[in-house]
Design an enzyme around this catalytic site. Structure first.
Site, mmCIF file in Angstrom:
data_model
loop_
_atom_site.group_PDB
_atom_site.id
_atom_site.type_symbol
_atom_site.label_atom_id
_atom_site.label_comp_id
_atom_site.label_asym_id
_atom_site.label_seq_id
_atom_site.Cartn_x
_atom_site.Cartn_y
_atom_site.Cartn_z
ATOM 1 N NE ARG A 58 -1.538 0.661 -2.132
ATOM 2 C CZ ARG A 58 -1.282 0.201 -0.902
ATOM 3 N NH1 ARG A 58 -0.213 0.598 -0.273
ATOM 4 N NH2 ARG A 58 -2.087 -0.655 -0.320
ATOM 5 C CG HIS A 111 -4.718 3.989 0.111
ATOM 6 N ND1 HIS A 111 -4.113 3.179 1.040
ATOM 7 C CD2 HIS A 111 -5.058 3.162 -0.911
ATOM 8 C CE1 HIS A 111 -4.079 1.937 0.578
ATOM 9 N NE2 HIS A 111 -4.634 1.908 -0.604
ATOM 10 C CG HIS A 142 -3.909 -3.579 -8.385
ATOM 11 N ND1 HIS A 142 -4.783 -4.288 -7.620
ATOM 12 C CD2 HIS A 142 -3.554 -2.512 -7.633
ATOM 13 C CE1 HIS A 142 -4.953 -3.681 -6.453
ATOM 14 N NE2 HIS A 142 -4.218 -2.587 -6.439
ATOM 15 C CD1 TRP A 176 -1.825 -7.894 -9.126
ATOM 16 C CD2 TRP A 176 -0.667 -6.045 -8.646
ATOM 17 N NE1 TRP A 176 -2.160 -7.506 -7.849
ATOM 18 C CE2 TRP A 176 -1.471 -6.381 -7.519
ATOM 19 C CE3 TRP A 176 0.149 -4.912 -8.565
ATOM 20 C CZ2 TRP A 176 -1.484 -5.624 -6.349
ATOM 21 C CZ3 TRP A 176 0.137 -4.169 -7.390
ATOM 22 C CH2 TRP A 176 -0.666 -4.524 -6.302
HETATM 23 C C1 HEM Z 1 -9.991 -3.425 -5.291
HETATM 24 C C2 HEM Z 1 -9.470 -3.360 -4.069
HETATM 25 C C3 HEM Z 1 -8.015 -3.107 -3.832
HETATM 26 C C4 HEM Z 1 -7.192 -3.837 -3.037
HETATM 27 C C5 HEM Z 1 -7.595 -5.012 -2.165
HETATM 28 C C6 HEM Z 1 -5.866 -3.288 -3.180
HETATM 29 C C7 HEM Z 1 -4.743 -3.778 -2.533
HETATM 30 C C8 HEM Z 1 -3.448 -3.390 -2.807
HETATM 31 C C9 HEM Z 1 -2.277 -3.927 -2.188
HETATM 32 C C10 HEM Z 1 -2.254 -5.008 -1.110
HETATM 33 C C11 HEM Z 1 -1.199 -3.318 -2.739
HETATM 34 C C12 HEM Z 1 0.278 -3.543 -2.421
HETATM 35 C C13 HEM Z 1 0.791 -2.456 -1.501
HETATM 36 C C14 HEM Z 1 2.276 -2.598 -1.207
HETATM 37 O O1 HEM Z 1 2.656 -3.659 -0.672
HETATM 38 O O2 HEM Z 1 3.046 -1.668 -1.515
HETATM 39 C C15 HEM Z 1 -1.690 -2.384 -3.715
HETATM 40 C C16 HEM Z 1 -0.887 -1.589 -4.495
HETATM 41 C C17 HEM Z 1 -1.364 -0.675 -5.387
HETATM 42 N N1 HEM Z 1 -2.690 -0.317 -5.570
HETATM 43 FE FE1 HEM Z 1 -4.291 -1.301 -4.845
HETATM 44 N N2 HEM Z 1 -5.905 -2.243 -4.036
HETATM 45 C C18 HEM Z 1 -7.193 -2.071 -4.459
HETATM 46 C C19 HEM Z 1 -7.678 -1.094 -5.300
HETATM 47 C C20 HEM Z 1 -6.897 -0.128 -5.896
HETATM 48 C C21 HEM Z 1 -7.406 1.013 -6.625
HETATM 49 C C22 HEM Z 1 -8.893 1.360 -6.761
HETATM 50 C C23 HEM Z 1 -6.324 1.702 -7.101
HETATM 51 C C24 HEM Z 1 -6.278 2.958 -7.911
HETATM 52 C C25 HEM Z 1 -7.266 3.410 -8.651
HETATM 53 C C26 HEM Z 1 -5.140 0.977 -6.663
HETATM 54 C C27 HEM Z 1 -3.855 1.327 -6.973
HETATM 55 C C28 HEM Z 1 -2.728 0.672 -6.528
HETATM 56 C C29 HEM Z 1 -1.382 0.946 -7.007
HETATM 57 C C30 HEM Z 1 -0.993 1.927 -8.122
HETATM 58 C C31 HEM Z 1 -0.523 0.098 -6.286
HETATM 59 C C32 HEM Z 1 1.003 -0.029 -6.423
HETATM 60 C C33 HEM Z 1 1.681 0.867 -5.401
HETATM 61 C C34 HEM Z 1 3.188 0.785 -5.456
HETATM 62 O O3 HEM Z 1 3.751 0.298 -6.445
HETATM 63 O O4 HEM Z 1 3.817 1.257 -4.501
HETATM 64 N N3 HEM Z 1 -5.528 -0.087 -5.915
HETATM 65 N N4 HEM Z 1 -3.053 -2.436 -3.724
#
Ligand code: HEM
Length: 347
Positions: free
Chosen positions: A120, A124, A247, A263
């Site tokens: 992440r 970001h 995700h 997820w």
């Molecule tokens: C498509 C639009 C996207 C939205 C709206 C989105 C939104 C989110 C949100 C709300 C979370 C939860 C954060 C938390 O509460 O810790 C999350 C987690 C995460 N996102 Fe996304 N995301 C997007 C795209 C992506 C992309 C492009 C990647 C990587 C290529 C990604 C990788 C991750 C990962 C690995 C987590 C888990 C982080 C953790 O376990 O701490 N996301 N995302």
């Protein structure tokens, strides 16, 4: 409350044995398109408080000095690097290995791996890119500086940045942008994902290179929003859907996004399960609502090899956003070896 991209995460499904997918809890005060800074914590809180008491001047001094601290620190680390040291692919592989070992030191943290969090961070730091103005992207690693480090979308990523500092102190010659994106590559590969081609060459920027809040996607908005945000980075529908497959990994945290839970049932192994679950459950999520997105989501649900191939190529591009081509140290990307592969080779 309706959700758009975020399908209802599984709330500790493994622990409860539950197969149903409960709706994620959502706090409406969190994670809107452009988010206010979270409440500052610990000593930051104290300093911000002091700044506020001292008035605007005090606050801006705090902002200035903490930003300068980060800039000076990166300068000092760079100064530790031996003159004429030109890192080779093997040196970057050593950094990869160190990151890969670190991912496993998570212990009780979340699902036992820092991998999703580190991925992440890489995303970001890259996803701020704007193809029109050629600003943002992974080149300058500006999330080290305030206010970008305090943007609501970046909640919780301080932990990831702190972890990466451990690697940086051992390999001070690597730029933060290279370190963080190599972290993303290591996270994907070590969590059984595909090989992600990666190139070195990012340089450390300064606070003024940072981009404004609001460039990252908001999980509560629909298809148009996703197309705007990812279109600004240069990605099309198929690529948006492929990227969303990340995700399969990790989870949401109440204190970061306001959502809660993973997820999928295997949040530390990359699979196409995220897409499969979209179709197995009755949902109102944007990836299955929008006709064009749905087509790609279906294809990835049915063909995990296709997902891996498209995911690897789009993530590789994501991590290169904002880096001028003349900065790359090699014309062709490298494929870094996983720890497992290196272990097999030694046998
Ligand atoms: C498509 C639009 C996207 C939205 C709206 C989105 C939104 C989110 C949100 C709300 C979370 C939860 C954060 C938390 O509460 O810790 C999350 C987690 C995460 N996102 Fe996304 N995301 C997007 C795209 C992506 C992309 C492009 C990647 C990587 C290529 C990604 C990788 C991750 C990962 C690995 C987590 C888990 C982080 C953790 O376990 O701490 N996301 N995302």
């Amino acid at each position: 409350m309706s959700f758009s991209l975020l399908r209802a995460p599984l709330r500790r499904a493994a622990a409860t044995g539950a197969r149903s997918i409960p709706r994620a809890q959502f706090r409406s005060s969190y994670r809107h398109y452009s988010t206010p800074p979270p409440e500052a914590k610990s000593n930051n809180n104290l300093l911000i408080g002091l700044g506020a008491v001292a008035g605007i001047g005090g606050l801006s001094f705090y902002y200035y000095s903490s930003t300068r601290d980060a800039e000076l620190k990166s300068g000092l680390q760079a100064a530790k690097v031996k003159a004429n040291f030109v890192p080779t692919k093997e040196d970057y592989q050593k950094v990869y290995n160190k990151i890969a070992e670190l991912l496993d030191e998570a212990g009780e943290y979340d699902d036992g791996s820092y991998g999703p969090l580190i991925l992440r961070l890489a995303w970001h730091s890259s996803g701020t890119y704007d193809k029109e103005t050629k600003t943002g992207g992974s080149n300058y690693a500006t999330m080290r500086f305030q206010p970008e480090s305090l943007h609501g979308a970046n909640n919780g990523l301080n932990l990831a940045r702190d972890l990466m500092e451990k690697v940086k102190s051992e390999f001070p010659w690597i730029s933060y942008g290279d370190l963080w994106t190599l972290g993303g590559v290591a996270a994907i590969q070590e969590m059984q994902g595909p090989k992600v081609p990666w190139r070195a060459g990012r340089i450390d920027g300064v606070a003024t290179d940072a981009t404004p809040d609001g460039r990252l996607p908001d999980a509560t908005q629909g298809a148009d929003h996703l197309r705007n945000i990812f279109g600004r980075m240069g990605f099309n529908d198929q690529e948006i859907v492929a990227l969303s497959g990340a995700h399969a990994l990790g989870r949401c945290h109440t204190d970061r996004s306001g959502f809660v839970g993973p997820w999928t049932f295997s949040p530390t192994t990359l699979t196409n399960e995220y897409y499969k679950l979209l179709f197995n459950e009755t949902t109102d999520y944007v990836l299955v609502q929008d006709k064009s997105f749905k087509k790609y989501a279906k294809a990835y649900a049915q063909d995990s090899e296709l997902f891996f191939r498209d995911f690897a190529s789009v993530v590789s591009r994501l991590f290169e956003l904002g880096v001028p081509t003349q900065q790359w140290v090699t014309p062709e990307p490298w494929i870094m070896k996983s720890l497992e592969e290196q272990h097999e080779e030694k046998k």
